[in-house]
Design a protein around this motif. Structure first.
Motif, PDB file in Angstrom:
ATOM      1  N   TYR A  90      48.266 100.347  42.025  1.00 19.50           N
ATOM      2  CA  TYR A  90      49.285 101.410  42.048  1.00 19.50           C
ATOM      3  C   TYR A  90      48.728 102.814  41.849  1.00 19.50           C
ATOM      4  N   LEU A  92      49.071 104.974  39.551  1.00 19.50           N
ATOM      5  CA  LEU A  92      50.060 105.959  39.102  1.00 19.50           C
ATOM      6  C   LEU A  92      49.392 106.891  38.096  1.00 19.50           C
ATOM      7  N   LEU A 140      56.767 100.965  31.867  1.00 17.68           N
ATOM      8  CA  LEU A 140      57.387 100.190  32.932  1.00 17.68           C
ATOM      9  C   LEU A 140      56.664  98.860  33.113  1.00 17.68           C
ATOM     10  N   SER A 141      57.404  97.871  33.631  1.00 14.75           N
ATOM     11  CA  SER A 141      56.784  96.587  33.938  1.00 14.75           C
ATOM     12  C   SER A 141      56.052  96.696  35.268  1.00 14.75           C
ATOM     13  N   GLY A 142      55.296  95.652  35.593  1.00 10.94           N
ATOM     14  CA  GLY A 142      54.521  95.657  36.833  1.00 10.94           C
ATOM     15  C   GLY A 142      55.374  95.883  38.069  1.00 10.94           C
ATOM     16  N   GLY A 143      56.511  95.194  38.120  1.00 11.64           N
ATOM     17  CA  GLY A 143      57.377  95.329  39.279  1.00 11.64           C
ATOM     18  C   GLY A 143      57.962  96.728  39.395  1.00 11.64           C
ATOM     19  N   GLN A 144      58.274  97.318  38.247  1.00 10.91           N
ATOM     20  CA  GLN A 144      58.821  98.681  38.262  1.00 10.91           C
ATOM     21  C   GLN A 144      57.752  99.680  38.681  1.00 10.91           C
ATOM     22  N   GLN A 145      56.518  99.470  38.191  1.00  7.29           N
ATOM     23  CA  GLN A 145      55.429 100.364  38.585  1.00  7.29           C
ATOM     24  C   GLN A 145      55.214 100.299  40.092  1.00  7.29           C
TER      25      GLN A 145
ATOM     26  N   LEU B 197      42.801 107.227  41.043  1.00  5.50           N
ATOM     27  CA  LEU B 197      43.777 108.291  40.805  1.00  5.50           C
ATOM     28  C   LEU B 197      43.459 109.509  41.661  1.00  5.50           C
ATOM     29  N   ALA B 200      44.446 108.650  45.116  1.00  3.78           N
ATOM     30  CA  ALA B 200      45.899 108.719  45.238  1.00  3.78           C
ATOM     31  C   ALA B 200      46.341 110.165  45.390  1.00  3.78           C
ATOM     32  N   ALA B 303      50.787  98.872  31.371  1.00  2.39           N
ATOM     33  CA  ALA B 303      50.928  97.418  31.345  1.00  2.39           C
ATOM     34  C   ALA B 303      51.317  96.913  32.726  1.00  2.39           C
ATOM     35  N   VAL B 304      50.420  96.186  33.378  1.00  2.00           N
ATOM     36  CA  VAL B 304      50.738  95.643  34.696  1.00  2.00           C
ATOM     37  C   VAL B 304      51.247  94.224  34.492  1.00  2.00           C
ATOM     38  N   LYS B 305      52.413  94.120  33.945  1.00  2.00           N
ATOM     39  CA  LYS B 305      52.939  92.795  33.671  1.00  2.00           C
ATOM     40  C   LYS B 305      54.456  92.886  33.692  1.00  2.00           C
ATOM     41  N   GLU B 306      55.050  91.921  34.318  1.00  2.00           N
ATOM     42  CA  GLU B 306      56.506  91.951  34.418  1.00  2.00           C
ATOM     43  C   GLU B 306      57.105  91.388  33.146  1.00  2.00           C
ATOM     44  N   VAL B 307      58.009  92.129  32.555  1.00  2.00           N
ATOM     45  CA  VAL B 307      58.721  91.604  31.397  1.00  2.00           C
ATOM     46  C   VAL B 307      60.090  91.173  31.901  1.00  2.00           C
TER      47      VAL B 307
END
Lengths: 368, 308
Positions: A90, A92, A140-145, B197, B200, B303-307
């Motif tokens: 990403y 970001l 943010l979570s991974g999906g949101q990022q 970055l 990007a 955090a690259v993790k889905e909560v």
């Protein structure tokens, strides 16, 4: 209509630290039409990311040219190209809020404050993140990022959106959901997407067309059905989906098809034309085309052996069977409700066959 | 449960045992001298050195302007020396920053082996005594020294430059000895800068200058501030460099304090001067900590993790 992207004879080589030369792109030509979803698919090191980076302007081509919407951009630096990228992780900006991240390309090009606010608002709404304006990236979570990255690269209205394995960091369920969303989004905004992945399932699900790459060369370019049902060479057949390949030789060829004798001695016919007598060929049968039972047609490929392995994967069973001469065959099938309790166990005898209509002839190993 | 509690108690006993010796050590050898300084700065200086145990605020009065001119005289010169020290220290910070920022970028993009070699080279001066290195600079900067000989020989100048025993010599010397202190924190923040970055940023249409201003600079700001403070504090109180390279002509606050303690034998006044330096440094540090706390909040790893 002019194609949105046209790459001709692109070549790119790298020097490795130990003095070798790696050809990352070898005379690659590719045309992407307006509004098309094209996926670059291949194993790691096949050149797919290099190809994407030459489109975005991060890599220079050695030879060849790139045109975007009719104008040549081959030597244009990245910040002047009308394309935007969604990066693998990403990328970001961690020191900016979500809305600042999304607004970035508008701010650097001097768009007025009030316009930025409206456009950022619309964009966040499009990706379903309204109300997240002032959050920080790490909240943010991974999906949101992922969605922020999408919004950030779409807000400047690029002519092409480039996506570099953007879903690889997500877990499986979320990945499936994002695949759907990406496809819907692409149709909604109507721009071309060039998507890089090593995940063949992802490529088949999302793409209008798939470019299979290996060793810096295009192995095949076609619709998902083409790639899966009619692979042009052995590499594509093996890389996309699972398959059984039978070695054989053409014994007779007509305009309507050809007769092939397998190394096991079985004779079959295929509908492909253009084969020559004496050609060594491979016949591809996908596991779901392998059926259980006895064939009624003598030209079908039959297989008698014992079950070596059974995998239960929910909706279907995968069976690996071995014959006495050591050849093996993979089959997948979905049992009916009544059949469910009668699945052949490991070690039991089994009869399988492949209808001759399901066979696809492969003559080449790989494009080299 | 019972065993959990005994475990907890045992852990506490061990922690206490481990932490007590260093705490006592620090209290005796670090806080006690500081306390002596604080107390002395509010005591009356004795006629022949030593102190008289009276509360006495004129040590500070001499510096900050409320001396009554009966016993002590207010003299602006102390503040002027202090401000001059601040100016020299700030110049040192600025020059070493200008040198180290591009150098850190350059070294951080090298291959692993080369990187380690250069990092080693940067710390190499620490292996030689500071005094020796400063006297080497005397040999370089004096009128008949290497620099002047070289410039005269090349015909760039016709008369030797008077660099030694000037502010310039002090700045050169301080920049030289403090460069590693600037380099290392800068390097730490530049090295962890994510290259993607910058890509990007370029991808989103930013020019190289815009990328620097909006992405690289803010993300390396903690290193810039950290390095600047680590250089500024010792540069402000430095007395070796001005006494070797500045001679009798350049006086910094460090030299003044040294004089009060050693030559004038006026410990209370020396302590008061020291306290003023310390107070200004402390204010600076508080400011730094506040900024860092804010930066930390923003730049801790995403955090690259889905909560879900």
């Amino acid at each position: 209509m002019t194609p949105i992207l046209s790459i001709s004879d692109a070549t790119k080589r790298y020097n490795t630290p130990d003095g070798n030369v790696i050809t990352a792109l070898d005379n690659v030509s590719l045309v992407v039409e307006q509004n098309e979803f094209v996926t670059l698919l291949g194993p790691s090191g096949c050149g797919k990311t290099t190809l994407l980076r030459t489109i975005s302007g991060f890599e220079d081509l050695e030879t060849g040219s790139i045109q975007i919407d009719g104008s040549t951009v081959t030597h244009l630096p990245a910040h002047k190209r009308p394309v935007n990228t969604v990066f693998q992780k990403y990328a970001l900006f961690p020191h900016m809020s979500i809305s600042k991240n999304v607004a970035y390309s508008l701010e650097v090009s001097g768009v007025s404050k009030s316009q930025i606010t409206t456009r950022v608002g619309k964009m966040l709404e499009l990706v379903g993140l309204e109300g997240f304006e002032n959050r920080k990236v790490n909240q943010l979570s991974g999906g949101q990022q992922q969605r922020v990255a999408l919004a950030r690269s779409l807000i400047a209205q690029p002519k092409i959106l480039l996506l570099d394995e953007p879903l690889s960091a997500l877990d499986k369920n979320l990945r499936h959901k994002m695949q759907q969303e990406l496809k819907t989004l692409q149709e909604e905004i109507g721009i071309a997407f060039v998507f890089v992945t090593h995940d063949q399932e992802e490529a088949l699900t999302m793409s209008d067309r798939i470019v299979v790459l290996s060793d810096g060369k295009i192995q095949q370019l076609g619709t998902p059905e083409d790639i899966y049902r009619r692979p042009e060479n052995e590499f594509v057949a093996r890389f996309v989906g699972e398959g059984n390949l039978f070695d054989g030789e053409v014994t007779q060829s007509t305009t309507k098809g050809a007769s092939v004798t397998l190394t096991t001695g079985q004779k079959t016919v295929v509908s492909q034309s253009g084969l020559k007598k004496g050609d060594k060929v491979k016949l591809l049968a996908r596991p779901e085309d392998v059926l259980i039972g006895k064939s009624s047609n003598t030209k079908d490929i039959t297989f008698n052996g014992t079950v070596d392995h059974v995998n239960f994967i929910g909706a279907e069973y995968q069976i690996l069977a071995k014959s006495k001469d050591g050849t093996s065959i993979k089959a997948t099938f979905r049992p009916d409700v009544e059949q469910r309790d009668q699945i052949a166990g490991v070690g039991s005898d089994i009869r399988l066959y492949v209808p001759k209509e399901a066979l696809h002839v492969i003559t080449k190993e790989k494009v080299i | 449960m019972a065993s959990l509690e005994t475990n907890e108690r045992r852990r506490r006993v061990i922690l206490l045992g481990l932490l007590t010796p260093p705490t006592i050590f620090l209290a005796i050898f670090f806080l006690a001298p500081l306390a002596i300084m604080v107390i002395y700065s509010w005591l009356e200086p004795g006629l022949y050195g030593g102190v008289i145990w009276n509360f006495y605020d004129l040590n500070y009065g001499r510096i900050l302007g409320w001396a009554d001119s009966k016993y002590e005289k207010f003299d602006l010169v102390y503040l002027i020396i202090f401000l001059k020290s601040v100016r020299l220290a700030l110049t040192t910070v600025f020059i070493s920053l200008i040198i180290c920022y591009p150098a850190a970028f350059w070294i951080s993009r090298m291959s692993e082996g080369k990187k380690n070699l250069f990092l080693f080279l940067i710390t190499l001066p620490f292996f030689v005594s500071l005094i020796l290195r400063l006297f080497a600079w005397v040999l370089i900067l004096r009128p008949t020294g290497f620099l002047n000989q070289a410039l005269l020989g090349l015909g760039i100048i016709t008369e030797p430059l008077h660099i030694i025993f000037t502010d310039v010599a002090v700045i050169i010397g301080m920049t030289y000895i403090f460069i590693p202190f600037m380099f290392l924190p800068l390097y730490a923040s530049i090295e962890k800068l994510d290259l993607s970055l910058m890509e990007a940023s370029a991808d989103l249409g930013a020019t190289q200058f815009q990328t620097f201003r909006r992405v690289i600079f803010p993300l390396t700001l903690p290193g810039i501030i950290g390095g600047s403070i680590i250089v500024f504090i010792p540069a402000l109180g430095n007395f070796i460099v001005p006494s070797v390279l500045g001679g009798a002509k350049v006086m910094m606050i460090g030299n003044l304090i040294e004089q009060q303690f050693l030559s004038a034998r006026n410990w209370p006044f020396g302590s008061a001067l020291g306290m003023i330096v310390m107070a200004s440094v402390l204010l600076l540090l508080i400011y730094y900590v506040k900024i860092m706390a804010r930066e930390d909040q923003m730049t801790s790893a995403p955090a690259v993790k889905e909560v879900s």
